[in-house]
Design a protein around this motif. Structure first.
Motif, PDB file in Angstrom:
ATOM      1  N   VAL A 201     -16.475  -7.018   2.647  1.00  0.00           N
ATOM      2  CA  VAL A 201     -15.272  -6.171   1.436  1.00  0.00           C
ATOM      3  C   VAL A 201     -16.788  -5.759   0.339  1.00  0.00           C
ATOM      4  N   SER A 215     -15.913   4.820  -2.717  1.00  0.00           N
ATOM      5  CA  SER A 215     -15.091   4.496  -1.928  1.00  0.00           C
ATOM      6  C   SER A 215     -15.328   5.664  -1.100  1.00  0.00           C
ATOM      7  N   PRO A 221     -14.460  -2.373   4.057  1.00  0.00           N
ATOM      8  CA  PRO A 221     -13.315  -2.175   3.206  1.00  0.00           C
ATOM      9  C   PRO A 221     -13.434  -2.735   1.239  1.00  0.00           C
ATOM     10  N   VAL A 222     -13.187  -2.084   0.523  1.00  0.00           N
ATOM     11  CA  VAL A 222     -13.273  -1.982  -0.664  1.00  0.00           C
ATOM     12  C   VAL A 222     -12.484  -2.011  -1.399  1.00  0.00           C
ATOM     13  N   ILE A 223     -12.439  -3.137  -2.067  1.00  0.00           N
ATOM     14  CA  ILE A 223     -11.329  -3.583  -3.371  1.00  0.00           C
ATOM     15  C   ILE A 223     -11.421  -2.807  -4.362  1.00  0.00           C
ATOM     16  N   LYS A 395      -2.700  -0.194  -1.440  1.00  0.00           N
ATOM     17  CA  LYS A 395      -2.419  -1.195  -1.580  1.00  0.00           C
ATOM     18  C   LYS A 395      -2.141  -2.013   0.288  1.00  0.00           C
ATOM     19  N   PHE A 396      -3.348  -1.808   0.501  1.00  0.00           N
ATOM     20  CA  PHE A 396      -4.101  -3.086   1.518  1.00  0.00           C
ATOM     21  C   PHE A 396      -4.675  -3.637   0.990  1.00  0.00           C
ATOM     22  N   HIS A 397      -4.182  -5.204   2.021  1.00  0.00           N
ATOM     23  CA  HIS A 397      -4.808  -5.988   1.440  1.00  0.00           C
ATOM     24  C   HIS A 397      -4.882  -6.551   0.232  1.00  0.00           C
ATOM     25  N   ARG A 399      -3.307  -6.075  -4.106  1.00  0.00           N
ATOM     26  CA  ARG A 399      -2.502  -4.692  -4.563  1.00  0.00           C
ATOM     27  C   ARG A 399      -2.226  -5.296  -6.466  1.00  0.00           C
ATOM     28  N   PRO A 401      -3.463  -7.375 -10.067  1.00  0.00           N
ATOM     29  CA  PRO A 401      -4.331  -8.049 -10.314  1.00  0.00           C
ATOM     30  C   PRO A 401      -5.179  -8.601  -8.969  1.00  0.00           C
TER      31      PRO A 401
ATOM     32  N   LEU B 117       3.806  -0.090   2.828  1.00  0.00           N
ATOM     33  CA  LEU B 117       2.625   0.053   2.717  1.00  0.00           C
ATOM     34  C   LEU B 117       2.948   2.128   2.007  1.00  0.00           C
ATOM     35  N   PHE B 396      -9.072  -8.812   7.150  1.00  0.00           N
ATOM     36  CA  PHE B 396      -9.145  -7.939   5.423  1.00  0.00           C
ATOM     37  C   PHE B 396      -7.753  -7.850   5.717  1.00  0.00           C
ATOM     38  N   HIS B 397      -6.092  -7.791   5.375  1.00  0.00           N
ATOM     39  CA  HIS B 397      -4.962  -7.803   5.404  1.00  0.00           C
ATOM     40  C   HIS B 397      -4.448  -8.063   6.208  1.00  0.00           C
ATOM     41  N   SER B 409       3.223  -4.168   2.305  1.00  0.00           N
ATOM     42  CA  SER B 409       2.204  -4.140   0.522  1.00  0.00           C
ATOM     43  C   SER B 409       2.935  -5.241  -0.270  1.00  0.00           C
ATOM     44  N   ASN B 410       2.913  -5.732  -1.846  1.00  0.00           N
ATOM     45  CA  ASN B 410       3.506  -6.578  -2.744  1.00  0.00           C
ATOM     46  C   ASN B 410       3.210  -5.332  -4.079  1.00  0.00           C
ATOM     47  N   TRP B 412       4.055  -6.015  -7.757  1.00  0.00           N
ATOM     48  CA  TRP B 412       3.798  -7.681  -9.785  1.00  0.00           C
ATOM     49  C   TRP B 412       5.388  -6.927 -10.266  1.00  0.00           C
TER      50      TRP B 412
END
Lengths: 422, 422
Positions: A201, A215, A221-223, A395-397, A399, A401, B117, B396-397, B409-410, B412
């Motif tokens: 990642v 990106s 994969p990128v956060i 949304k992936f992995h 989301r 904070p 998602l 990942f994910h 996804s989630n 907050w």
């Protein structure tokens, strides 16, 4: 040595080190964090000298004041690195936790164990203290790290990297668990983000240009965190005694942060009574307003720093004492505006109405949705995560904070007693 | 209309429909699943005719028998679609669940709400029944879906798509919530996987060629399954009465599945006693063995279908009655072999030893790790997920068997009472 060769060496070393890190005990990881801190204290003078040399080179190269400010390792920032290491050491170790272990009809017991992602690449700009923050988070979450700081901070980063290696060695952990890239060549970034076999990642930390470039080019994969165009909606049933302080806090607590409110939506039902005093309070704080036609009609003559909003204003992340204001026909129009213009970061509703609060929470598609609270709360520390890798607008992995868990995955654990599938 | 124009239209329709799906009630989603089933029953004859036309065209185009077999909608497969719809309707709705809602020191209450998602793209090959499976899973998880089946199944897929639209309409849900691409042009797949603004995740289901092509070209996140090179390790302290049946089940229960064991590792300490009877039992089932030199020396003359393993055998996913066998120097060597050659799918240890079972679970880096259980258990239904989107070999994910939650996804959720950040 080509970039790819250099990357292969770093990547292979990181992959090997990640195996050892995945099984490292909590005690060993905490010892390493402590010993890195001790090494920083021992080498304080040489780190500050290296930073001074970076600063001098930066000045000679014409870096602007904002860049130089971020680059500088002040005594306070140096101490913050030490505090950060202590805070990460104090966090609960996420690795190895088994959740949901339960018996299934076949008789096997199935649960999930939290595990590191493997190798984390972090790409950041000038601040040298990010080197310690990033290393600490990767280390605590059982990952190996490849760090690539800004070229302007190279000397301080290398001095800090030496301390990290000392700390890892003192704790009996592999020195390649944290590698700081020692070339300033941009092509190294491209090599880093293109090889899933070495890196699991990528977390870019920095300006929007950096994040978009990464990106668009990454094969790993990128956060990532892009815009923070946050909204506050004052509903028909808003309590003015909550609406006023929350609006002021959401806009004026800090102007340059991603969770600052950039557009205020006010329901037509309460605009006449609530908007004028709120606008006056904002104006008193020095906030310029960009209003929709109805807002202009309502506030003209009462507020001086008021101009007409254009279509661009609804998209804008000002990061400045400017607020777009729109009067809307109630909740449906507010949700529609938000889901159209928001960057999906954080939105809040001020209301005493049960049904509309539930609808707002459900129907607004953003990483944080709030009722009667300032958007400024959208932050890993305020959410109790203890540390923050960043705020994800994906949304992936992960989301919103992202804490240590964002750098982890799960594996399924199956316990049997000679069970076979029938 | 260009591919991009077509994709833009589908994507915009899907994005709009996804908003309605995200707030659709559990009852509406379940009604849609039921009504899709009713429509399938009503249009059974025309669907089977469409499938017969696909089969005739396939034969004329020279499709091989395996492909024709997958393409055929037998009465049993037709009924399986109906059962699948009922099963998905019976699953707990994952959307809207709020977890971890707790008070923080500032006084705000923070938790996470499970959300869809958004838009899920599913790309699959010949089986027309996947159209219903995929639609049902996306629908129940509150997502909009864009489905792209194999060109050879086009007529049946379009007949099924019409039933899905009828079911959605009967439940008051938008007809574009599930769109089945009605062109066989391969360029449409490229358009689908390159536009994160329209599609939030791609799930390819099919052969390795399809999955690799999509992973390599996608600019949208992919939940993918590559190889299933699974290992079973018989430890020093294995109980023979577990080792024998588990090995037989792991290898011979079904040969063509991704969770079938492809390499058997045996600790040298028990190889003399355990391997000969296990090898004999495997041979009796018709399994051919590919042995390391020590295995050859031990079994030569006792087992006829025995040849020398080459380096390639350790990498191989046979999907056939063939098993690679290696005698190793205990747990460390077994873990090293697995982490080197495994595809990271599923591995199991047979042991009565507490410490080694814990080490195996911790140190083997695969999506499922097991003790005294057959690798054949690695499956969403066996793990209690109720439905399976697929098995992910990524970290990942989503990792391992992926249920409805893999398509979610989630966000907050923050509840305050006029709280501001200080």
């Amino acid at each position: 040595m080509t970039h790819l060769d250099y990357m292969r060496r770093l990547g292979t070393q990181a992959r090997d080190a990640s195996r050892a890190m995945a099984r490292a005990s909590t005690a060993a990881k905490n010892t390493a964090l402590q010993e890195i801190g001790n090494a920083l204290v021992r080498h304080r003078d040489s780190i500050l000298s290296a930073n001074a040399a970076d600063m001098a080179a930066g000045r000679a190269n014409g870096l602007d004041d904002a860049m130089l400010d971020r680059l500088e390792l002040t005594p306070e920032r140096f101490d913050d690195m030490l505090t950060g290491l202590e805070q990460v050491a104090a966090l609960t170790d996420p690795i190895g936790e088994i959740t949901g272990l339960r018996y299934l009809p076949s008789g096997i017991q199935v649960g999930q164990m939290r595990v590191p992602l493997g190798v984390v690449g972090i790409i950041y700009e000038s601040r040298p203290n990010v080197t310690i923050d990033a290393a600490a988070l990767c280390l605590k979450s059982g990952n190996a790290a490849i760090l690539r700081g800004g070229s302007e901070a190279l000397q301080a980063n290398q001095a800090i990297a030496a301390c990290i290696r000392e700390g890892l060695a003192a704790a009996g952990l592999p020195e390649h668990a944290v590698q700081v890239i020692d070339t300033t060549d941009r092509a190294m970034v491209d090599a880093l983000i293109q090889h899933p076999e070495y890196v699991d990642v990528i977390v870019p930390r920095g300006g929007k240009g950096l994040i978009e470039r990464i990106s668009n080019n990454a094969r790993v994969p990128v956060i990532k965190h892009l815009d923070g165009n946050c909204h506050l909606y004052i509903d028909d049933d808003a309590d003015f005694d909550k609406a006023l302080p929350v609006t002021l806090n959401a806009k004026t607590h800090r102007y340059g942060t991603c969770n600052t409110t950039e557009t205020l939506l006010v329901s037509r039902a309460v605009a006449d009574t609530m908007l004028p005093p709120i606008a006056a309070a904002l104006a008193e704080k020095g906030v310029a307003l960009r209003g929709c036609p109805a807002t202009l009609a309502l506030l003209a003559g009462r507020i001086s720093a008021l101009t007409a909003a254009t279509e661009e204003d609804w998209h804008e992340e000002y990061l400045a004492p400017i607020l777009a204001v729109k009067i809307v026909d109630g909740l449906d129009a507010a949700i529609e505006h938000i889901n159209r213009y928001s960057s999906g970061h954080t939105e809040s509703i001020i209301t005493e109405n049960y049904t509309r609060s539930r609808r707002f929470l459900t129907e607004v598609d953003s990483s944080s949705v709030m009722v009667n609270a300032s958007t400024r709360f959208a932050d890993g520390f305020e959410y109790g995560l203890g540390a923050e890798i960043g705020i994800s607008t994906d949304k992936f992995h992960a989301r919103g904070p992202v804490g240590l868990n964002g750098l982890t995955s799960n594996k399924w654990v199956v316990l049997g007693d000679g069970h076979v599938r029938s």
